[in-house]
Design an enzyme around this catalytic site. Structure first.
Site, PDB file in Angstrom:
ATOM      1  N   THR A  83      28.684  43.773  39.645  1.00 23.09           N
ATOM      2  CA  THR A  83      29.827  44.689  39.549  1.00 23.09           C
ATOM      3  C   THR A  83      30.249  44.766  38.086  1.00 23.09           C
ATOM      4  O   THR A  83      30.038  43.819  37.327  1.00 23.09           O
ATOM      5  CB  THR A  83      31.025  44.181  40.381  1.00 23.09           C
ATOM      6  N   GLU A  89      29.103  47.228  45.708  1.00 23.10           N
ATOM      7  CA  GLU A  89      28.921  46.448  46.943  1.00 23.10           C
ATOM      8  C   GLU A  89      28.475  47.305  48.122  1.00 23.10           C
ATOM      9  O   GLU A  89      28.049  46.783  49.145  1.00 23.10           O
ATOM     10  CB  GLU A  89      30.254  45.785  47.327  1.00 23.10           C
ATOM     11  N   LYS A 130      55.202  48.603  42.882  1.00 23.25           N
ATOM     12  CA  LYS A 130      56.214  48.466  43.928  1.00 23.25           C
ATOM     13  C   LYS A 130      57.591  48.614  43.310  1.00 23.25           C
ATOM     14  O   LYS A 130      58.025  47.762  42.549  1.00 23.25           O
ATOM     15  CB  LYS A 130      56.071  47.118  44.625  1.00 23.25           C
ATOM     16  N   TRP A 188      56.135  51.596  47.740  1.00 25.84           N
ATOM     17  CA  TRP A 188      54.935  51.815  46.931  1.00 25.84           C
ATOM     18  C   TRP A 188      54.981  53.151  46.200  1.00 25.84           C
ATOM     19  O   TRP A 188      55.364  54.156  46.763  1.00 25.84           O
ATOM     20  CB  TRP A 188      53.687  51.849  47.800  1.00 25.84           C
TER      21      TRP A 188
END
Ligand code: ADP
Length: 535
Positions: free
Chosen positions: A181, A326, A431, A436
């Site tokens: 990654t 992935e 937040k 959110w």
């Protein structure tokens, strides 16, 4: 009752042989900035066979890792075909990582041979002394290889081999390739693809529900072959006989547009920043994008305004897709559903994507409870399936997995038709006063402002609301840096309490090795006091 079906293994060698026989006359073209050189699939397959024989002679055995340190080229494709087919493991190295990360990755994977593009020799020479397991360096191309000391020349190796290399019988579950990654989130982690996962992913992406690829297509391969298998395009194109046009190191808008006008590709894939550059280039220079039927774009959220501008100005369809190293990488693609009202086309395309057949997906809340597909409930996205990794190489911490599901670290919702909307990466969420704010959506709306070139939003501590968004904005040359104008633009587009009070006008948004906004670097600049904040 057992089926009566034969159990033939799904291998890269089977893909290789199919493309060689059935699509022998399809071509791979490699751009040198001025001209292209071309080879047919038959020629490339024969060279892959010689490469396998040469690697065998160098002592490469089944399971050994063979690294590549290269741009998108014909030779890189030869390695894609030869290395897995001989039972070895193709390890694509991201040339843009920091030297320490590259050293870590090569040593961790224990690469025995590395194939290096000659233009990258100076870069590779910097890490060579620290590579503990590399026995041979093979240089592809003509430029000076002397900084590396003793190396082998790719063409000379191939020239000494004869045709007729017999591909070994392989178990489809064996390793075919690996990729680390890009490390947006901590140390790079190794993902190991199997022959089976590679074969199935190729079927998946060529299908009409994804890229719809065939031998009528010419695929312009911009997304690097070291970035999540170039989104599956090399094997997919080979499987169905699409011509491949390789951009090599010429990723800037000007040479890209020359190549597009000349080679007339029908399909391409690249991250949003590449297409944004192409669009800006087209504002001052006439460009011809009329050959494209579809462009796939992803790796990070695709701004709606980018898709709208390509559609309006050039009639080019940019389709958003989602995936990860992935996940091979394709997990979801935002093709509007049949029957969608034309006026809603862009709303569908602005979603992250519709989950692909073969990928199971669920949304999970903080307590580990599965949430409904109602287009509203937000939680972590988890996936499983035959082309999703179930672990990382040499890492048994297991923290990224939840009872057989991969925890993607992406947060979002999914509707009853399987359309996913990512609102953030878990570590980027903001937040504010317990609610959110989606940095992805906020960035999307800020980038719709005609004076804005790029925008990245990060959370900053706030006495009253705990956290508030800080908008880091790159303006067009000559545009005035005016927080008030930005705020009033946003007021009609997002909830009032989302509108950032803090603005920073920056020369560029830092990018990761695969061209994504690097919020880690932005946060570090903020902590150092290197961002001038206006309100
Ligand atoms: P890294 O994890 O190192 O950045 P990857 O290229 O594997 O490397 O990145 C996968 C991540 O990229 C996903 O988990 C997601 O956060 C992001 N991503 C990919 N496509 C999209 C998309 N269409 N919209 C939003 N985020 C995306």
């Amino acid at each position: 009752m057992k089926s009566t079906m034969q159990d033939r293994p799904l291998t890269v060698a089977a893909l290789l042989e199919h493309g060689r026989r059935v699509h022998a006359t399809s071509t791979i073209s490699t751009f040198d900035g001025t001209d292209v050189r071309r080879a047919t699939f038959r020629e490339v397959a024969e060279r892959a066979e010689r490469l396998a024989a040469a690697l065998r002679r160098l002592g490469v055995r089944p399971g050994d890792r063979v690294g590549t340190f290269s741009w998108n080229t014909q030779e890189h494709m030869e390695a894609y075909l030869a290395v897995p087919s001989m039972g070895a493991v193709l390890h694509t190295l991201n040339i843009r990582l920091f030297p320490e990360q590259l050293v870590y990755i090569v040593n961790h994977a224990e690469d025995r041979v590395v194939l290096v593009d000659s233009s990258l020799v100076p870069l590779f020479a910097k890490i060579r002394p620290e590579l503990r397991t590399v026995e041979h360096v093979v240089v592809m191309g003509k430029e000076d290889a002397s900084p590396l000391g003793e190396v082998l020349a790719y063409e000379a190796l191939l020239a000494t081999e004869k045709l007729g290399y017999a591909w070994p019988d392989l178990d489809e579950r064996d390793a075919a390739a690996m990729c680390y990654t890009s490390g947006t989130t901590g140390n790079p982690k190794g993902v190991v693809y199997s022959h089976r996962s590679t074969f199935l992913h190729s079927f998946g992406v060529t299908s009409g529900a994804c890229y719809s690829l065939s031998d009528r297509d010419r695929v312009l391969l911009i997304v690097p072959m070291f970035h999540a298998n170039a989104w599956g395009l090399p094997y997919a194109a080979w499987m169905v006989g699409s011509d491949l046009v390789m951009v090599e190191r010429h990723l800037q808008a000007e040479p890209l547009c020359r190549l597009i006008a000349r080679e007339r590709p029908t399909f391409s894939g690249a991250v949003p920043t590449i297409w944004a550059d192409v669009f800006r280039h087209g504002e001052t220079t006439p460009i011809d994008l009329s050959s494209f039927r579809m462009i796939v774009c992803g790796g990070s959220a695709v701004p709606r305004v980018l898709m709208e501008r390509f559609q309006e100005r050039y009639g080019v369809r940019i389709i958003q897709a989602w995936g990860m190293t992935e996940t091979s990488p394709l997990g979801a693609i935002a093709l509007p559903p049949d029957g969608a009202d034309p006026s809603e086309e862009m709303a569908w395309r602005s979603k992250t994507g519709r989950v692909c057949a073969g990928v199971e997906l669920r949304i999970v809340d903080d307590q580990g409870e599965e949430l409904p597909w109602d287009g509203d409930s937000v939680g972590e996205i988890q996936v499983r399936g035959p082309w999703i990794t179930g672990s990382y190489y040499g890492d048994d911490s297991g923290e990224k997995f939840d009872r057989g599901w991969l925890r993607t670290g992406d947060v979002g919702n999914v509707d009853d038709r399987g359309f996913v909307q990512i609102t953030d990466r878990a570590k980027d969420v903001i937040k504010s006063g317990g609610e959110w704010i989606s940095s992805v959506e906020l960035e999307n709306e800020i980038m719709a402002h005609p004076d804005v070139v790029e925008a990245a939003v990060i959370g900053v501590p706030d006495d009253r609301w705990q956290e508030r968004p800080l908008a880091c904005v790159v303006l067009r040359p000559g545009a005035a840096a005016d927080p008030e104008a930005m705020k009033s633009f946003l007021e009609s587009r997002v909830a009032r309490w989302w509108v950032p009070e803090r603005w920073s006008f920056v020369a560029e948004v830092p990018k990761t090795s695969v061209g994504k906004f690097d919020k880690k670097v932005l946060r570090a600049r903020l902590a150092e006091g290197a961002l001038e904040i206006r309100s």
